[in-house]
Scaffold this active site. Structure first.
Site, PDB file in Angstrom:
ATOM      1  CB  SER A  29     -11.327   9.249  -3.481  1.00 22.17           C
ATOM      2  OG  SER A  29     -10.091   9.875  -2.792  1.00 22.17           O
TER       3      SER A  29
ATOM      4  CD  GLU B  10      -5.150   1.583  -3.117  1.00 21.35           C
ATOM      5  OE1 GLU B  10      -6.586   1.675  -2.960  1.00 21.35           O
ATOM      6  OE2 GLU B  10      -4.367   1.871  -2.289  1.00 21.35           O
TER       7      GLU B  10
ATOM      8  CG  HIS C 211      -1.969   1.027   1.173  1.00 22.74           C
ATOM      9  ND1 HIS C 211      -1.747   2.324   1.688  1.00 22.74           N
ATOM     10  CD2 HIS C 211      -3.355   0.876   0.743  1.00 22.74           C
ATOM     11  CE1 HIS C 211      -2.956   3.092   1.272  1.00 22.74           C
ATOM     12  NE2 HIS C 211      -3.726   2.216   0.837  1.00 22.74           N
TER      13      HIS C 211
HETATM   14  C1  PEP Z   1      -6.753   3.426   0.282  1.00 22.13           C
HETATM   15  O1  PEP Z   1      -5.812   3.846   1.056  1.00 22.13           O
HETATM   16  O2  PEP Z   1      -6.490   2.001  -0.094  1.00 22.13           O
HETATM   17  C2  PEP Z   1      -7.842   4.104  -0.493  1.00 22.13           C
HETATM   18  C3  PEP Z   1      -8.198   3.747  -1.294  1.00 22.13           C
HETATM   19  O3  PEP Z   1      -8.207   5.182   0.457  1.00 22.13           O
HETATM   20  P1  PEP Z   1      -9.527   6.101   0.139  1.00 22.13           P
HETATM   21  O4  PEP Z   1     -10.628   5.249  -0.409  1.00 22.13           O
HETATM   22  O5  PEP Z   1      -9.872   6.969   1.233  1.00 22.13           O
HETATM   23  O6  PEP Z   1      -8.908   6.901  -0.940  1.00 22.13           O
END
Ligand code: PEP
Length: 256
Positions: free
Chosen positions: A214, A165, A93
């Site tokens: 998000s 991500e 992550h």
């Molecule tokens: C994450 O940290 O994996 C993530 C997707 O967070 P958020 O949905 O808050 O952006």
């Protein structure tokens, strides 16, 4: 292939709060065969939640683990200790890469250790805002993807989930931007092309690719219909039970 909805609770919820959330989620959720629901609680809550959950409905993920099975590694928990307790583990992550200093070498060892212990790694990759601005997205994705998979043999690729991500789209506030379906589509295509070039087209197609950044009930449908996206990794919105349920419902609608 299933659609995956994975809630990453990060450093939130006491064990009691986590247990109440899971209780309510289990109650609210029928068993959707095509939608795999996973939550990633803090390490402390994993064991009690594993006794509480119905794995047919909701599976558990660890948020992190260490690649050695045992030894002098104060503060760590191993994949071998998590074996049989969780089905998935988030690996690489961006918060672990950029806040806690993990590099691709360490991440590759974690991916290997997860697979060895029958835990599916959810390998997170994604560029930062400045890497995107400098036109480095493709290189970063290639490096993180092939770096993270460097200890995964041909036969084991099907045991991995990849999550795209983009760091700039995580935990976006009103003043920052979120990823557009076109931006996601371009990178997901690239991920599949790299996988196909490295492992062959058939193996590449078997790898679930999730999107995270998000995600909310209002944008989940648009993200889930991006070609090549097989699910969502949800941070902030997964902390609000009603929002997480709504996202699962969106996934169910998109699948039907
Ligand atoms: C994450 O940290 O994996 C993530 C997707 O967070 P958020 O949905 O808050 O952006």
């Amino acid at each position: 292939m299933k659609t995956y909805i994975v809630g990453n609770w990060k450093l939130n919820f006491t064990v009691g709060e986590a247990s109440i959330y899971l209780h309510k989620l289990l109650k609210a959720m029928p068993n959707y065969r095509d939608v795999g629901v996973v939550v990633a609680p803090s390490t402390l809550a994993i064991q009690p939640l594993s006794l509480q959950t119905d794995r047919h409905k909701i599976k558990l993920a660890a948020q992190n683990a260490f690649y050695r099975d045992y030894g002098a590694y104060t503060g760590e928990i191993s994949f071998s200790q998590l074996r049989g307790v969780v089905d998935y583990c988030i690996v690489g992550h961006s918060e672990r890469r950029y806040v806690l200093g993990e590099d691709d070498k360490m991440i590759a060892k974690k991916v290997e250790a997860a697979i060895r212990n029958k835990i599916t790694p959810i390998l997170c990759i994604g560029e930062t805002e400045s890497e995107r601005a400098f036109g480095e997205t493709a290189d970063v994705i290639r490096d993180q993807l092939l770096g993270g998979l460097s200890e995964v043999g041909d036969d084991d690729l099907s045991k991995v989930i990849v999550a795209y991500e983009p760091v700039w789209a995580i935990s976006s506030t009103k003043s920052s931007r979120i990823a557009s379906p076109d931006e996601i589509s371009e990178v997901v295509k690239l991920i599949r092309r790299i996988l196909a070039d490295t492992y062959g087209i058939e193996s590449a197609e078997e790898v679930p690719v999730l999107f995270g950044g998000s995600v909310k009930p209002s944008n989940a449908g648009a993200y889930l219909t991006v070609p090549g996206v097989n699910g969502l990794l949800v941070g902030g919105a997964s902390l609000i039970l009603s929002e997480f349920i709504d996202i699962i419902e969106v996934a169910k609608r998109v699948r039907s």
